[in-house]
Every structure is written in structure tokens, then in C-alpha cells.
Design a protein around this motif. Structure first.
Motif, PDB file in Angstrom:
ATOM      1  N   VAL A   1      -3.209   1.778   2.092  1.00 49.25           N
ATOM      2  CA  VAL A   1      -2.395   1.630   1.037  1.00 49.25           C
ATOM      3  C   VAL A   1      -1.814  -0.059   1.274  1.00 49.25           C
ATOM      4  N   GLN A   2      -1.295  -0.396   0.169  1.00 46.82           N
ATOM      5  CA  GLN A   2      -1.092  -1.829   0.308  1.00 46.82           C
ATOM      6  C   GLN A   2       0.133  -1.981   1.378  1.00 46.82           C
ATOM      7  N   GLU A   3       0.354  -3.221   1.701  1.00 46.49           N
ATOM      8  CA  GLU A   3       1.344  -3.552   2.900  1.00 46.49           C
ATOM      9  C   GLU A   3       2.588  -3.452   2.398  1.00 46.49           C
ATOM     10  N   GLY A   4       2.883  -3.961   1.030  1.00 43.08           N
ATOM     11  CA  GLY A   4       4.509  -3.574   0.462  1.00 43.08           C
ATOM     12  C   GLY A   4       4.872  -2.249   0.408  1.00 43.08           C
ATOM     13  N   PHE A   5       4.008  -1.267   0.011  1.00 39.90           N
ATOM     14  CA  PHE A   5       4.266   0.182   0.119  1.00 39.90           C
ATOM     15  C   PHE A   5       4.656   0.443   1.363  1.00 39.90           C
ATOM     16  N   ALA A   6       3.779   0.132   2.484  1.00 40.06           N
ATOM     17  CA  ALA A   6       3.947   0.471   4.012  1.00 40.06           C
ATOM     18  C   ALA A   6       5.294   0.004   4.325  1.00 40.06           C
TER      19      ALA A   6
ATOM     20  N   ASP B   1       6.499   7.037  -6.013  1.00 34.76           N
ATOM     21  CA  ASP B   1       7.353   6.939  -7.317  1.00 34.76           C
ATOM     22  C   ASP B   1       8.182   6.120  -7.007  1.00 34.76           C
ATOM     23  N   GLU B   2       9.148   6.322  -6.342  1.00 35.60           N
ATOM     24  CA  GLU B   2      10.386   5.375  -6.255  1.00 35.60           C
ATOM     25  C   GLU B   2       9.989   3.998  -6.093  1.00 35.60           C
ATOM     26  N   TYR B   3       8.958   3.700  -5.184  1.00 36.98           N
ATOM     27  CA  TYR B   3       8.470   2.227  -4.836  1.00 36.98           C
ATOM     28  C   TYR B   3       7.881   1.581  -6.225  1.00 36.98           C
ATOM     29  N   ILE B   4       7.084   2.367  -7.093  1.00 38.17           N
ATOM     30  CA  ILE B   4       6.703   1.685  -8.349  1.00 38.17           C
ATOM     31  C   ILE B   4       7.776   1.673  -9.338  1.00 38.17           C
ATOM     32  N   ARG B   5       8.833   2.467  -9.192  1.00 36.51           N
ATOM     33  CA  ARG B   5       9.963   2.252 -10.108  1.00 36.51           C
ATOM     34  C   ARG B   5      10.712   0.950  -9.654  1.00 36.51           C
ATOM     35  N   GLN B   6      10.827   0.793  -8.368  1.00 41.36           N
ATOM     36  CA  GLN B   6      11.466  -0.555  -7.882  1.00 41.36           C
ATOM     37  C   GLN B   6      10.650  -1.746  -7.946  1.00 41.36           C
ATOM     38  N   HIS B   7       9.267  -1.642  -8.052  1.00 44.11           N
ATOM     39  CA  HIS B   7       8.396  -2.853  -8.091  1.00 44.11           C
ATOM     40  C   HIS B   7       7.311  -2.506  -8.910  1.00 44.11           C
ATOM     41  N   PRO B   8       7.539  -2.670 -10.380  1.00 48.06           N
ATOM     42  CA  PRO B   8       6.438  -2.171 -11.339  1.00 48.06           C
ATOM     43  C   PRO B   8       5.356  -2.831 -11.352  1.00 48.06           C
ATOM     44  N   SER B   9       5.273  -4.141 -10.881  1.00 47.75           N
ATOM     45  CA  SER B   9       4.030  -4.768 -10.790  1.00 47.75           C
ATOM     46  C   SER B   9       3.193  -4.794  -9.473  1.00 47.75           C
TER      47      SER B   9
END
Length: 179
Positions: free
Chosen positions: A164-169, A134-142
Motif C-alpha cells: 500500500v501507498q505510504e499516504g494510506f498507511a 473508502d474514507e481515505y479516497i473521499r478525503q484524498h481523491p487524487s
């Protein structure tokens, strides 16, 4: 030191896939995995997978972000370690005889633990994968956490492994580095 391993991983993520691996404690036969034990600090871990027709799609060099569920006195799942897949393992007839639990968990991967220091202290931290998503999506909405149309909630509905996507990892790994 975990920082050296994790920073080296972040410098070279080429040809790797990233996976969230759910690990559930279902009974007392896995006492060694409970809070306060050193299993997650071992340099080499055996990561097991539930019975299915096919072996897990994890390849050598892939990264598994392992989170533990169903622990007594624990609020939600917690990230316990980051590992690098080293080699697959298949249950033998002899192993089944000696370790009946392998009937349910016939696939496994031996993995190099990239976070043994964190793994020895994981219960001191609150790295909840769902909250972090949830925090990742808030910080990186796209950005996406996993494939389009998928969420980590698939882990709550029977999946034990999720790409999972590399960015989230990278985000999860950075959370460990920040501790």
C-alpha cells in the motif's frame, strides 16, 4: 506506549514499504487469536504466510498493517496491529512434525509489535480496512491506496499481502493514534 512507537514511525518512514497483511481464522486450532485474547498485545509476533513458491517480499524494517478476517461475532475485517518486520523465518522439518498447520503456512516473519496497547483492545474498535480505504479516497481523491489499477479488493480474492501507498498507511496509523 503505542503513541510513542507510531509517532516515531511517522517521523521516519524512509526506506520502508507498507503492506496490508490479511490474517484469517479458519478453524479452532488458532484459539489464541480469537477476540478477547492477548496475542495481538505481545511485543513480538510471528506473522505467517500461506504456502507459495516464493517467500513474501517483505523486508526487514517494512511495516505490516495486520487485519483479521473470519471472526465469529465480528462485522467485517478489523485492523488488529501495526508491526515492523524484524527477521524472516522458514519452517523446519522439526517444526512441521510438531506443528502440522505449518504445512499450509511455511513462511513467517518475526515482527516487532508497534501497537501492543491497541492490540489488547482491537475488538473494542471498528477499524475496518475497506471502509477506511473508502474514507481515505473521499478525503484524498487524487491519492491511491495501492498501486495504480489495484484496490484492497485483491485481498478478498485470494491475496493475503498487498503493498500500500505510504499516504494510506499513514492514514491507518493516524486512525489508531486518534483512538
Amino acid at each position: 506506549m503505542d503513541n510513542d512507537s507510531l509517532n516515531a514511525l511517522l517521523r521516519d518512514t524512509s526506506k520502508r514499504q507498507f503492506w496490508i497483511k490479511q490474517w484469517g481464522i479458519l478453524d479452532d486450532e488458532h484459539e489464541s487469536l480469537r477476540e478477547g485474547t492477548q496475542y495481538w498485545a505481545d511485543p513480538r509476533l510471528e506473522i505467517t504466510f500461506a504456502k507459495s513458491r516464493n517467500p513474501p517480499p517483505v523486508q526487514e524494517g517494512d511495516i505490516l498493517l495486520v487485519h483479521l478476517i473470519r471472526m465469529r461475532h465480528m462485522e467485517g475485517p478489523r485492523l488488529v496491529c501495526v508491526t515492523e518486520a524484524a527477521s524472516p523465518s522458514f519452517v523446519t522439518v522439526e517444526q512441521l512434525r510438531k506443528e502440522p498447520f505449518r504445512e499450509r503456512w511455511p513462511w513467517s516473519i518475526y515482527a516487532r509489535n508497534l501497537t501492543p496497547t491497541y492490540g489488547s483492545k482491537w475488538s473494542n474498535y471498528s477499524l475496518h480496512p475497506y471502509h477506511l480505504a473508502d474514507e481515505y479516497i473521499r478525503q484524498h481523491p487524487s491519492e491511491k491506496v495501492t498501486r495504480p489499477g489495484k484496490t484492497l479488493k485483491a485481498l478478498q480474492f485470494g491475496k493475503t499481502l498487498l503493498w500500500v501507498q505510504e499516504g494510506f498507511a499513514r492514514f491507518l496509523i493516524s486512525e489508531i493514534l486518534d483512538l
